[in-house]
Design a protein around this motif. Structure first.
Motif, PDB file in Angstrom:
ATOM      1  N   UNK A  99      -1.170   7.655   2.349  1.00  0.00           N
ATOM      2  CA  UNK A  99      -0.656   8.663   1.418  1.00  0.00           C
ATOM      3  C   UNK A  99      -0.327   9.966   2.136  1.00  0.00           C
ATOM      4  N   UNK A 100      -1.142  10.330   3.110  1.00  0.00           N
ATOM      5  CA  UNK A 100      -0.973  11.627   3.777  1.00  0.00           C
ATOM      6  C   UNK A 100       0.158  11.623   4.797  1.00  0.00           C
ATOM      7  N   UNK A 101       0.343  10.510   5.517  1.00  0.00           N
ATOM      8  CA  UNK A 101       1.285  10.495   6.627  1.00  0.00           C
ATOM      9  C   UNK A 101       2.467   9.557   6.425  1.00  0.00           C
ATOM     10  N   UNK A 102       2.208   8.381   5.858  1.00  0.00           N
ATOM     11  CA  UNK A 102       3.253   7.352   5.807  1.00  0.00           C
ATOM     12  C   UNK A 102       4.225   7.605   4.659  1.00  0.00           C
ATOM     13  N   UNK A 103       3.709   7.890   3.476  1.00  0.00           N
ATOM     14  CA  UNK A 103       4.576   8.071   2.305  1.00  0.00           C
ATOM     15  C   UNK A 103       5.606   9.179   2.522  1.00  0.00           C
ATOM     16  N   UNK A 131       0.833  -1.210   0.000  1.00  0.00           N
ATOM     17  CA  UNK A 131       0.000   0.000   0.000  1.00  0.00           C
ATOM     18  C   UNK A 131       0.867   1.259   0.000  1.00  0.00           C
ATOM     19  N   UNK A 132       1.979   1.206   0.732  1.00  0.00           N
ATOM     20  CA  UNK A 132       2.878   2.366   0.768  1.00  0.00           C
ATOM     21  C   UNK A 132       3.482   2.605  -0.608  1.00  0.00           C
ATOM     22  N   UNK A 133       3.934   1.549  -1.288  1.00  0.00           N
ATOM     23  CA  UNK A 133       4.536   1.720  -2.612  1.00  0.00           C
ATOM     24  C   UNK A 133       3.506   2.212  -3.629  1.00  0.00           C
ATOM     25  N   UNK A 134       2.264   1.771  -3.493  1.00  0.00           N
ATOM     26  CA  UNK A 134       1.228   2.313  -4.377  1.00  0.00           C
ATOM     27  C   UNK A 134       0.977   3.794  -4.083  1.00  0.00           C
ATOM     28  N   UNK A 135       1.069   4.162  -2.809  1.00  0.00           N
ATOM     29  CA  UNK A 135       0.854   5.552  -2.440  1.00  0.00           C
ATOM     30  C   UNK A 135       1.935   6.494  -2.940  1.00  0.00           C
ATOM     31  N   UNK A 156      -2.300  14.295  -4.570  1.00  0.00           N
ATOM     32  CA  UNK A 156      -1.151  15.206  -4.501  1.00  0.00           C
ATOM     33  C   UNK A 156      -0.060  14.688  -3.566  1.00  0.00           C
ATOM     34  N   UNK A 157       1.166  15.062  -3.861  1.00  0.00           N
ATOM     35  CA  UNK A 157       2.279  14.687  -3.009  1.00  0.00           C
ATOM     36  C   UNK A 157       2.390  15.673  -1.846  1.00  0.00           C
ATOM     37  N   UNK A 158       2.575  15.152  -0.634  1.00  0.00           N
ATOM     38  CA  UNK A 158       2.623  15.988   0.571  1.00  0.00           C
ATOM     39  C   UNK A 158       4.044  16.532   0.770  1.00  0.00           C
ATOM     40  N   UNK A 159       4.370  17.576   0.011  1.00  0.00           N
ATOM     41  CA  UNK A 159       5.728  18.118   0.037  1.00  0.00           C
ATOM     42  C   UNK A 159       6.060  18.739   1.392  1.00  0.00           C
TER      43      UNK A 159
END
Length: 265
Positions: free
Chosen positions: A141-145, A29-33, A38-41
């Motif tokens: 996507x919001x926190x882990x990636x 799931x992390x790799x898909x994220x 949007x990317x959380x820059x």
């Protein structure tokens, strides 16, 4: 009652298999994220700065004895064979290939990973993660990636710092304590070492950073039982990460030695 005992024993025996499967699914799931927008820059920059701030000083302090111990041990061993001219090259190989990525990964897991697990675990018990899912926000996507990418970036640069400090520390201790000559130590760098040795160290650092971040995030997001559960998740994440790092290091080293033959071999 007679059948419940064997069933409970079987379920307890298979529990580690289930945890490993859940961790692998979480990693997918992390790799898909990574490819979602949007990317959380902003989160990425904040996490990279935080992880670097809590790991850079301990890493620099650990790198000095790493290089010194390797130089002393390798130098003493090589001296018995009368090959003192290869002390520098052997020390560089040991530091760049093994000590630098492992030392970097252990500090990333111990300092950065524990902080990630504690942060996400606190969010879990406060039900912030559940609230994000209700609002349609993917916590992965919001926190882990951003945290995974931040660990990779910091591990990459810390590995370079540990390599430089470790080689410099080995040089000082070899010249001062083992009566080595500076010219021979520096001239022997290219005798056994080669450019792929540097690449494998950097690749190991990136992979170790991914492992540390994913394990810490998984344990944090699955914390249960209040503050005590958060503490248990932090401890478990560090222990599991250490075990996976040594296994991954063995596998990567074995593959590298098969693909890239030693120089002069």
């Amino acid at each position: 009652m007679a059948t419940s005992a064997p069933t409970s024993l079987t379920s307890r025996a298979l529990a580690p298999v289930g945890v490993a499967g859940n961790l692998f699914a979480f990693a997918l799931d992390v790799f898909r994220g990574l490819f979602r927008r949007p990317f959380q820059l902003r989160e990425f920059i904040q996490q990279a700065w935080f992880i670097a701030s809590v790991t850079i000083v301990p890493t620099a302090l650990v790198a000095i004895p790493f290089g010194a111990v390797i130089a002393l041990q390798v130098g003493g061993l090589i001296k018995q064979f009368g090959a003192q001219s290869f002390t520098g090259s052997a020390s560089v190989l040991a530091v760049v290939q093994q000590a630098a990525p492992i030392g970097t990964a252990l500090l990333i897991a111990g300092a950065g990973g524990s902080a990630i697990a504690a942060d996400l675990g606190a969010r879990k018990i406060r039900e912030e993660l559940d609230a994000m899912m209700v609002l349609g926000i993917d916590p992965i996507q919001r926190l882990v990636v951003p945290r995974v990418l931040a660990c990779m970036l910091v591990a990459f640069f810390l590995n370079g710092m540990v390599s430089v400090v470790g080689v410099a520390g080995g040089y000082v201790f070899n010249v001062i304590l083992q009566d080595g000559t500076p010219g021979a130590y520096l001239a022997s760098f290219t005798a056994l070492a080669q450019l792929p040795d540097l690449w494998i160290g950097l690749i190991k650092a990136l992979i170790f950073g991914v492992i540390a971040a994913i394990v810490a995030s998984y344990k944090g997001m699955n914390a249960k039982g209040g503050p005590k559960g958060v503490g248990d998740a932090v401890n478990e994440s560090v222990v599991i990460t250490f075990l996976l790092l040594f296994v991954a290091n063995f596998v990567l080293s074995m593959i590298y030695l098969q693909v890239v033959p030693p120089k002069g071999g």
